[in-house]
Design an enzyme around this catalytic site. Structure first.
Site, PDB file in Angstrom:
ATOM      1  N   SER A 117       0.841  -1.190   0.000  1.00 34.84           N
ATOM      2  CA  SER A 117       0.000   0.000   0.000  1.00 34.84           C
ATOM      3  C   SER A 117       0.882   1.247   0.000  1.00 34.84           C
ATOM      4  O   SER A 117       1.667   1.445  -0.913  1.00 34.84           O
ATOM      5  CB  SER A 117      -0.976  -0.041   1.186  1.00 34.84           C
ATOM      6  OG  SER A 117      -1.942   0.971   1.069  1.00 34.84           O
ATOM      7  N   GLU A 128      -1.952  -2.487  -7.890  1.00 38.84           N
ATOM      8  CA  GLU A 128      -3.127  -2.785  -7.074  1.00 38.84           C
ATOM      9  C   GLU A 128      -3.634  -1.467  -6.503  1.00 38.84           C
ATOM     10  O   GLU A 128      -2.914  -0.466  -6.506  1.00 38.84           O
ATOM     11  CB  GLU A 128      -2.780  -3.756  -5.946  1.00 38.84           C
ATOM     12  CG  GLU A 128      -1.726  -3.265  -4.951  1.00 38.84           C
ATOM     13  CD  GLU A 128      -2.255  -2.405  -3.827  1.00 38.84           C
ATOM     14  OE1 GLU A 128      -3.470  -2.480  -3.543  1.00 38.84           O
ATOM     15  OE2 GLU A 128      -1.480  -1.639  -3.239  1.00 38.84           O
ATOM     16  N   HIS A 182      -5.064  -5.130  -1.457  1.00 40.09           N
ATOM     17  CA  HIS A 182      -5.737  -5.013  -0.164  1.00 40.09           C
ATOM     18  C   HIS A 182      -6.729  -6.157   0.020  1.00 40.09           C
ATOM     19  O   HIS A 182      -7.947  -5.977   0.014  1.00 40.09           O
ATOM     20  CB  HIS A 182      -6.432  -3.655  -0.063  1.00 40.09           C
ATOM     21  CG  HIS A 182      -5.486  -2.506   0.058  1.00 40.09           C
ATOM     22  ND1 HIS A 182      -4.650  -2.113  -0.969  1.00 40.09           N
ATOM     23  CD2 HIS A 182      -5.237  -1.659   1.094  1.00 40.09           C
ATOM     24  CE1 HIS A 182      -3.942  -1.068  -0.577  1.00 40.09           C
ATOM     25  NE2 HIS A 182      -4.268  -0.789   0.667  1.00 40.09           N
TER      26      HIS A 182
END
Length: 346
Positions: free
Chosen positions: A141, A245, A315
């Site tokens: 992330s 992502e 995630h």
């Protein structure tokens, strides 16, 4: 989401840079640098380079998970600090990270969580110290900012995967052991779980364009990656395998970010694309929206390179541990990629 305000201001600052600044984002990266291997009983450092945790239990769980994996734990001096939404001041967070790299007793560094704020540290990191002390760095992330900068400035292979306070379920533990302890030349193939369905619905991959490609991995979180556009902290995309992502981004924002990658020339340089999960990225209410499938078709299909989507990256509860900078072969028809050589020093 909590990182959007910061990333929005970072993206705005990037647009103020001259076009020559954009070109700097694709300059040649240094030679690839491999981290030292990890073994049970080693000391693992826990740091908080991004957001603070809202519950001290999360920090306790991160420590317990590392201990359960067989490691001694050393925490950063400020890993439980707080300044606004951040886990301490920029100097404190960068200082903890620099100290962990400089500490010879620490064999790997695990980030307690993501969120936002890691990009603020990039000018404060001691890249010479990192280069002299190559070791595992694990997180995902917002930690994408660290992966990119360290790859761009030192060539060190780092690892995109679970955070310390995240889920250490059986799949993630198996990934950790196979990739980081057993140093397996892993083939990344989605977990097959048909459940009570006639055909598999979960963890499906879809080919965007078939074929095979080889190259070093680059990427991570799409939002964080594109927020570095125009900075000296984005590695060269030439002949790389790009993996992406994201989470909680409306399709129009995903479209804007892909547009940024296209305009800066990054998409035209890569050899292949792996799109993981875009969790909670469905269109909201309103006049209408492109779908994620249409966006990928608009930007990826015309590249005429092997690409697929649906990899277990992002995630999600069960996720791959991906070596950023590792050399892989992508098979877009099979929906897999595999390591071609070790990502650790002999």
């Amino acid at each position: 989401m909590d990182r959007r305000q910061f990333l929005g201001s970072a993206a705005l600052a990037a647009t103020a840079l001259p076009l020559s600044g954009m070109a700097s984002a694709t300059r040649a990266s240094p030679a690839r640098l491999l981290p030292m291997p990890l073994a049970k009983g080693d000391t693992v450092g826990l740091v908080s380079p991004s957001s603070a945790t809202d519950d001290s239990l999360n920090l306790q769980l991160a420590r317990e998970a590392m201990e359960a994996l067989g490691f001694t734990v050393k925490t950063g001096a400020h890993y439980d600090a707080r300044r606004g939404h951040l886990a301490g001041t920029d100097a404190q967070r960068a200082g903890d990270l620099n100290a962990m790299f400089a500490d010879a007793s620490v064999k790997a560094i695990v980030c307690t969580r993501g969120g936002s704020g890691a990009a603020r540290l990039l000018p404060l990191l001691d890249y010479a110290v990192i280069r002299r002390n190559p070791k595992i760095l694990l997180g995902y992330s917002d930690i994408t900012a660290l992966h990119c900068a360290i790859q761009a400035r030192t060539g060190l292979v780092t690892f995109h995967g679970p955070i310390g306070s995240g889920s250490w379920n059986a799949f993630n533990v198996d990934q950790f052991k196979r990739v980081l302890l057993d140093r397996e030349l892993l083939e990344y193939r989605n977990k097959s779980d048909i459940g009570d369905e006639l055909v598999q619905r979960q963890n499906r991959t879809l080919t965007i364009r078939g074929g095979k490609a080889r190259g070093e991995l680059i990427g991570g979180n799409l939002t964080v990656l594109t927020a570095l556009a125009g900075s000296p902290y984005l590695p060269d995309f030439s002949s790389k395998i790009l993996f992406l992502e994201d989470v909680s981004e409306a399709p129009y924002r995903v479209d804007r970010m892909f547009s940024t990658l296209k305009l800066m020339g990054a998409l035209d340089k890569v050899s292949g694309v792996i799109f993981g999960e875009c969790t909670d990225c469905k269109p909201g209410d309103g006049y209408g929206s492109l779908t994620l499938e249409q966006i990928l078709d608009d930007y990826i299909t015309p590249l005429k390179i092997p690409a697929y989507r649906g990899a277990m990256i992002g995630h999600i509860r069960e996720q791959f541990i991906v070596p950023v900078g590792g050399k892989v072969e992508l098979d877009a028809d099979a929906g897999t990629f595999r390591l071609l050589e070790s990502v650790f020093r002999a």
